[in-house]
Design a protein around this motif. Structure first.
Motif, PDB file in Angstrom:
ATOM      1  N   ASN A 120     -23.212 -10.175 -12.573  1.00  0.00           N
ATOM      2  CA  ASN A 120     -24.062  -9.613 -11.521  1.00  0.00           C
ATOM      3  C   ASN A 120     -23.600 -10.070 -10.143  1.00  0.00           C
ATOM      4  N   ALA A 121     -23.211 -11.351 -10.037  1.00  0.00           N
ATOM      5  CA  ALA A 121     -22.711 -11.849  -8.752  1.00  0.00           C
ATOM      6  C   ALA A 121     -21.413 -11.152  -8.367  1.00  0.00           C
ATOM      7  N   GLN A 122     -20.528 -10.939  -9.355  1.00  0.00           N
ATOM      8  CA  GLN A 122     -19.270 -10.237  -9.053  1.00  0.00           C
ATOM      9  C   GLN A 122     -19.533  -8.809  -8.587  1.00  0.00           C
ATOM     10  N   LEU A 123     -20.466  -8.126  -9.259  1.00  0.00           N
ATOM     11  CA  LEU A 123     -20.772  -6.750  -8.861  1.00  0.00           C
ATOM     12  C   LEU A 123     -21.421  -6.690  -7.484  1.00  0.00           C
ATOM     13  N   ALA A 124     -22.271  -7.671  -7.166  1.00  0.00           N
ATOM     14  CA  ALA A 124     -22.888  -7.691  -5.836  1.00  0.00           C
ATOM     15  C   ALA A 124     -21.834  -7.920  -4.753  1.00  0.00           C
ATOM     16  N   GLU A 125     -20.862  -8.797  -5.054  1.00  0.00           N
ATOM     17  CA  GLU A 125     -19.787  -9.041  -4.083  1.00  0.00           C
ATOM     18  C   GLU A 125     -18.930  -7.792  -3.895  1.00  0.00           C
ATOM     19  N   ARG A 126     -18.633  -7.089  -5.005  1.00  0.00           N
ATOM     20  CA  ARG A 126     -17.845  -5.864  -4.909  1.00  0.00           C
ATOM     21  C   ARG A 126     -18.596  -4.785  -4.130  1.00  0.00           C
ATOM     22  N   ALA A 127     -19.912  -4.671  -4.341  1.00  0.00           N
ATOM     23  CA  ALA A 127     -20.701  -3.682  -3.596  1.00  0.00           C
ATOM     24  C   ALA A 127     -20.700  -3.996  -2.114  1.00  0.00           C
ATOM     25  N   GLU A 128     -20.786  -5.283  -1.767  1.00  0.00           N
ATOM     26  CA  GLU A 128     -20.750  -5.652  -0.337  1.00  0.00           C
ATOM     27  C   GLU A 128     -19.389  -5.321   0.270  1.00  0.00           C
ATOM     28  N   GLN A 129     -18.310  -5.554  -0.477  1.00  0.00           N
ATOM     29  CA  GLN A 129     -16.971  -5.231   0.019  1.00  0.00           C
ATOM     30  C   GLN A 129     -16.816  -3.725   0.239  1.00  0.00           C
TER      31      GLN A 129
END
Length: 196
Positions: A120-129
């Protein structure tokens, strides 16, 4: 504890004379011998009295205990100690196995939860990018660079058509063809490009 006395009917001597009973076929008396009494010469009243006394005394104690056990639901409980111990050990083993299985499932669920949190943290970081990239691509400078790469030129002052109330059309301004701006060539010619 006293022994009850026999009733008078039981204590009176029996006559050895045969009793007369009516014959089923003729209706008259028939001669029969007296049958031996299996109850030891007791009359039915005496038998009932002895049965009541037996219920009140020793037999009643066992019956009372059985009734209490039946009331408590222990009538079908195992009789021997070995069976009781085996049943307890089986229950304990079932409890230990259940607790081990539940603890194993809890540990597996905690690992799975940690993995899902990391994902979930990885996906949130990718969405922010991706949001930053979209914002950068929507900026005017980026749009101008991509339009120039596609061969587009900036538009000048366009002419406008004005429609009056009577339906006549008037052109306001001078239409000019859009042309690609000339860029300065050479090191000394910066800012000297001519406008169209």
């Amino acid at each position: 504890m006293t022994v009850p006395t026999r009733s008078r009917a039981a204590s009176q001597p029996r006559s050895s004379a045969p009793t007369e009973a009516p014959s089923p076929s003729t209706g008259g008396p028939s001669r029969r011998g007296t049958a031996p009494n299996p109850n030891g010469g007791r009359s039915p009243a005496a038998q009932r009295a002895y049965a009541r006394r037996a219920e009140r005394t020793g037999t009643a104690r066992g019956t009372r205990g059985k009734a209490t056990a039946a009331r408590l639901g222990l009538q079908n409980w195992p009789r021997s100690r070995a069976t009781f111990v085996i049943v307890l050990m089986a229950l304990m083993l079932c409890g230990v196995a259940t607790s081990l299985w539940l603890s194993t499932q809890a540990i597996a669920d905690s690992y799975r939860l940690d993995q899902l949190k990391e994902r979930n943290a990885q996906l949130a970081e990718r969405a922010e990018q991706l949001r930053r990239e979209v914002g950068q691509l929507q900026s005017p400078s980026s749009l101008a660079e991509r339009a120039e790469a596609l061969g587009m030129v900036p538009g000048g002052n366009p002419a406008r058509l004005v429609v009056k109330e009577d339906g006549s059309i008037t052109v306001v301004g001078e239409p000019v063809e859009a042309a690609k701006p000339r860029t300065a060539t050479g090191p000394g010619a910066e800012g000297t490009g001519e406008a169209p």
